[in-house]
Design a protein around this motif. Sequence first.
Motif, PDB file in Angstrom:
ATOM      1  N   ARG A   1       5.038 -52.685  33.396  1.00  0.00           N
ATOM      2  CA  ARG A   1       3.414 -53.978  32.081  1.00  0.00           C
ATOM      3  C   ARG A   1       4.881 -53.725  30.743  1.00  0.00           C
ATOM      4  O   ARG A   1       5.191 -52.622  30.522  1.00  0.00           O
ATOM      5  N   LYS A   2       5.416 -54.968  30.516  1.00  0.00           N
ATOM      6  CA  LYS A   2       6.286 -54.902  29.329  1.00  0.00           C
ATOM      7  C   LYS A   2       5.557 -55.018  27.713  1.00  0.00           C
ATOM      8  O   LYS A   2       3.915 -54.747  28.185  1.00  0.00           O
ATOM      9  N   ASP A   3       5.542 -54.569  27.071  1.00  0.00           N
ATOM     10  CA  ASP A   3       5.403 -54.758  25.217  1.00  0.00           C
ATOM     11  C   ASP A   3       4.579 -55.871  25.435  1.00  0.00           C
ATOM     12  O   ASP A   3       5.183 -56.682  23.901  1.00  0.00           O
ATOM     13  N   VAL A   4       4.261 -56.860  26.198  1.00  0.00           N
ATOM     14  CA  VAL A   4       3.281 -58.118  25.630  1.00  0.00           C
ATOM     15  C   VAL A   4       1.667 -57.890  26.005  1.00  0.00           C
ATOM     16  O   VAL A   4       1.890 -57.088  27.153  1.00  0.00           O
ATOM     17  N   GLU A   5       1.383 -58.431  25.088  1.00  0.00           N
ATOM     18  CA  GLU A   5      -0.179 -58.699  25.493  1.00  0.00           C
ATOM     19  C   GLU A   5      -0.472 -59.505  26.460  1.00  0.00           C
ATOM     20  O   GLU A   5      -0.808 -60.732  26.696  1.00  0.00           O
ATOM     21  N   ALA A   6      -1.116 -58.661  28.314  1.00  0.00           N
ATOM     22  CA  ALA A   6      -1.405 -59.283  28.966  1.00  0.00           C
ATOM     23  C   ALA A   6      -2.262 -60.019  29.245  1.00  0.00           C
ATOM     24  O   ALA A   6      -3.200 -59.535  29.344  1.00  0.00           O
ATOM     25  N   LYS A   7      -2.796 -60.943  30.475  1.00  0.00           N
ATOM     26  CA  LYS A   7      -3.679 -61.211  30.595  1.00  0.00           C
ATOM     27  C   LYS A   7      -4.178 -60.917  32.249  1.00  0.00           C
ATOM     28  O   LYS A   7      -3.725 -60.448  32.817  1.00  0.00           O
ATOM     29  N   GLY A   8      -5.594 -61.251  32.309  1.00  0.00           N
ATOM     30  CA  GLY A   8      -6.344 -60.531  34.004  1.00  0.00           C
ATOM     31  C   GLY A   8      -5.282 -60.296  34.366  1.00  0.00           C
ATOM     32  O   GLY A   8      -5.136 -58.773  34.819  1.00  0.00           O
ATOM     33  N   SER A   9      -5.050 -60.740  35.519  1.00  0.00           N
ATOM     34  CA  SER A   9      -4.194 -60.410  36.672  1.00  0.00           C
ATOM     35  C   SER A   9      -2.585 -59.574  36.352  1.00  0.00           C
ATOM     36  O   SER A   9      -2.357 -58.854  37.307  1.00  0.00           O
ATOM     37  N   GLN A  10      -2.700 -60.018  34.854  1.00  0.00           N
ATOM     38  CA  GLN A  10      -1.072 -59.527  34.956  1.00  0.00           C
ATOM     39  C   GLN A  10      -1.345 -57.938  34.031  1.00  0.00           C
ATOM     40  O   GLN A  10      -0.207 -57.234  33.597  1.00  0.00           O
ATOM     41  N   ARG A  11      -2.225 -57.559  33.782  1.00  0.00           N
ATOM     42  CA  ARG A  11      -2.381 -56.137  33.490  1.00  0.00           C
ATOM     43  C   ARG A  11      -2.615 -55.082  33.889  1.00  0.00           C
ATOM     44  O   ARG A  11      -2.214 -53.600  32.907  1.00  0.00           O
ATOM     45  N   GLY A  12      -2.158 -54.969  35.080  1.00  0.00           N
ATOM     46  CA  GLY A  12      -2.046 -53.447  35.957  1.00  0.00           C
ATOM     47  C   GLY A  12      -1.036 -52.617  35.770  1.00  0.00           C
ATOM     48  O   GLY A  12       0.043 -53.252  35.502  1.00  0.00           O
ATOM     49  N   GLY A  13      -0.418 -51.344  36.469  1.00  0.00           N
ATOM     50  CA  GLY A  13       0.982 -51.135  36.201  1.00  0.00           C
ATOM     51  C   GLY A  13       0.497 -50.013  34.997  1.00  0.00           C
ATOM     52  O   GLY A  13      -0.468 -50.655  33.999  1.00  0.00           O
ATOM     53  N   HIS A  14       1.678 -49.765  34.588  1.00  0.00           N
ATOM     54  CA  HIS A  14       1.715 -48.602  33.947  1.00  0.00           C
ATOM     55  C   HIS A  14       2.523 -48.991  32.231  1.00  0.00           C
ATOM     56  O   HIS A  14       3.557 -49.841  32.794  1.00  0.00           O
ATOM     57  N   LYS A  15       2.713 -49.340  31.242  1.00  0.00           N
ATOM     58  CA  LYS A  15       3.536 -49.742  30.113  1.00  0.00           C
ATOM     59  C   LYS A  15       4.605 -48.455  30.230  1.00  0.00           C
ATOM     60  O   LYS A  15       4.576 -47.703  30.138  1.00  0.00           O
ATOM     61  N   LEU A  16       5.595 -49.464  30.341  1.00  0.00           N
ATOM     62  CA  LEU A  16       7.062 -49.709  30.512  1.00  0.00           C
ATOM     63  C   LEU A  16       6.957 -48.243  29.315  1.00  0.00           C
ATOM     64  O   LEU A  16       8.604 -47.572  29.535  1.00  0.00           O
ATOM     65  N   SER A  17       7.531 -48.696  28.416  1.00  0.00           N
ATOM     66  CA  SER A  17       8.008 -47.876  26.943  1.00  0.00           C
ATOM     67  C   SER A  17       7.161 -46.413  27.091  1.00  0.00           C
ATOM     68  O   SER A  17       7.699 -45.534  26.321  1.00  0.00           O
ATOM     69  N   LYS A  18       5.362 -46.595  26.970  1.00  0.00           N
ATOM     70  CA  LYS A  18       4.752 -45.731  27.084  1.00  0.00           C
ATOM     71  C   LYS A  18       5.478 -44.762  28.000  1.00  0.00           C
ATOM     72  O   LYS A  18       6.054 -43.427  28.035  1.00  0.00           O
ATOM     73  N   PHE A  19       5.816 -45.180  29.411  1.00  0.00           N
ATOM     74  CA  PHE A  19       6.551 -44.355  30.685  1.00  0.00           C
ATOM     75  C   PHE A  19       7.410 -43.730  30.258  1.00  0.00           C
ATOM     76  O   PHE A  19       8.237 -42.406  30.735  1.00  0.00           O
ATOM     77  N   CYS A  20       8.797 -44.818  29.714  1.00  0.00           N
ATOM     78  CA  CYS A  20       9.916 -43.953  29.181  1.00  0.00           C
ATOM     79  C   CYS A  20      10.066 -42.935  28.328  1.00  0.00           C
ATOM     80  O   CYS A  20      10.688 -41.965  28.202  1.00  0.00           O
ATOM     81  N   ASP A  21       8.584 -42.764  26.986  1.00  0.00           N
ATOM     82  CA  ASP A  21       8.778 -42.015  26.465  1.00  0.00           C
ATOM     83  C   ASP A  21       8.057 -40.847  27.003  1.00  0.00           C
ATOM     84  O   ASP A  21       8.838 -39.049  26.934  1.00  0.00           O
ATOM     85  N   LEU A  22       7.074 -40.714  27.699  1.00  0.00           N
ATOM     86  CA  LEU A  22       6.624 -38.985  28.289  1.00  0.00           C
ATOM     87  C   LEU A  22       7.553 -38.631  29.684  1.00  0.00           C
ATOM     88  O   LEU A  22       7.396 -37.587  29.678  1.00  0.00           O
ATOM     89  N   ALA A  23       8.821 -40.119  30.616  1.00  0.00           N
ATOM     90  CA  ALA A  23       9.365 -39.025  30.892  1.00  0.00           C
ATOM     91  C   ALA A  23      10.394 -37.768  30.483  1.00  0.00           C
ATOM     92  O   ALA A  23      10.530 -37.242  30.731  1.00  0.00           O
ATOM     93  N   ARG A  24      10.621 -38.914  29.214  1.00  0.00           N
ATOM     94  CA  ARG A  24      11.423 -37.708  28.833  1.00  0.00           C
ATOM     95  C   ARG A  24      10.689 -36.439  27.770  1.00  0.00           C
ATOM     96  O   ARG A  24      11.530 -35.299  28.010  1.00  0.00           O
ATOM     97  N   GLU A  25       9.422 -36.296  27.334  1.00  0.00           N
ATOM     98  CA  GLU A  25       8.165 -35.262  27.495  1.00  0.00           C
ATOM     99  C   GLU A  25       8.671 -34.755  28.422  1.00  0.00           C
ATOM    100  O   GLU A  25       8.531 -33.726  28.116  1.00  0.00           O
TER     101      GLU A  25
END
Length: 283
Positions: free
Chosen positions: A167-191
């Motif tokens: 998910r991009k850092d854009v407020e998504a509507k109904g059907s596009q809300r699934g998946g992990h947030k990209l920015s959070k994933f990248c931060d956590l992968a480093r952690e």
Amino acid sequence: MSKVKKSQKDLSREVGLEIGSICGKYFLKLEHLHYGYWTSDLEVDITNLHIAQENYVKFLISHIPDGVKTILDVGCGTGEVARELLNMGYQVDCVSPSSFLAGKTRELLGERSNIFECRYEELDTEKRYDVVLFCESFQYIKLERALENTARFLNADGYMLICDAFRKDVEAKGSQRGGHKLSKFCDLAREYHFELVEDLDITEQTAPTVDILDDAVKKVGKPVLQSGLRFLRERYPIASKFLIWKYQKQLKKVREKYLDGGRTAADFKKYKSYRLFLYRKIL
Ligand SMILES: C[S@@+](CC[C@H](N)C(=O)[O-])C[C@H]1O[C@@H](n2cnc3c(N)ncnc32)[C@H](O)[C@@H]1O
């Protein structure tokens, strides 16, 4: 391996994938459950989806680093990617929480692979791998647990290879809300001590499948559902009224999520980013 009761969401996803696998194989000769990779010379047409899927597997496999011998295929679907990897000489084990898909994989791979029939979050094994692979399965797995387990199941200097939508850092509507947030994933992968080796954006090459599926739902799924509902209303008027009232929330959700649009390639590109990520585990 301790089995945890599946949530309603897990169960409906699982059943959705099983139905997708049965229909896709029967009607379109599809062997896989992923979006596929549309090269510029491939006409975007549902009858070409199997070619797009083959392209996707080739693309994915071409990013497995040299020297890799053992692979854990997490969320292996029908086992076709694992089969291809085994045929190339890799040793491959699989994780599948769906007993239906695990059964298909077992039929396909026989004794050549260990199939762990559980969610990745619950996997417990002494085995360690050179690559943990997520082929469009990462979005279904709890983010922290996915990273924690991958760090645990990888050999020193092993790789995490993910090909999936975020998910991009854009407020998504109904059907596009699934998946992990990209920015959070990248931060956590480093952690979790993963070092980025490769990051490729393949949103353009995967998005056409969204339009194809949307078209199939509108032209086949919706009218079939409407005919079924009309039959129920006319044949069992009182029972159907009760059922429609009782399940109105669920029916509304299905309508909004699948039938009322918003599942277009344009929306997908606006809200999602489909990436191939290769990370190396560092200590
Ligand atoms: C879209 S399919 C992709 C299947 C396959 N990798 C392919 O490319 O065709 C998603 C896969 O993730 C699996 N999956 C869903 N939740 C999971 C979880 N918590 N742990 C492991 N696998 C999971 C599903 O059973 C399914 O096989």
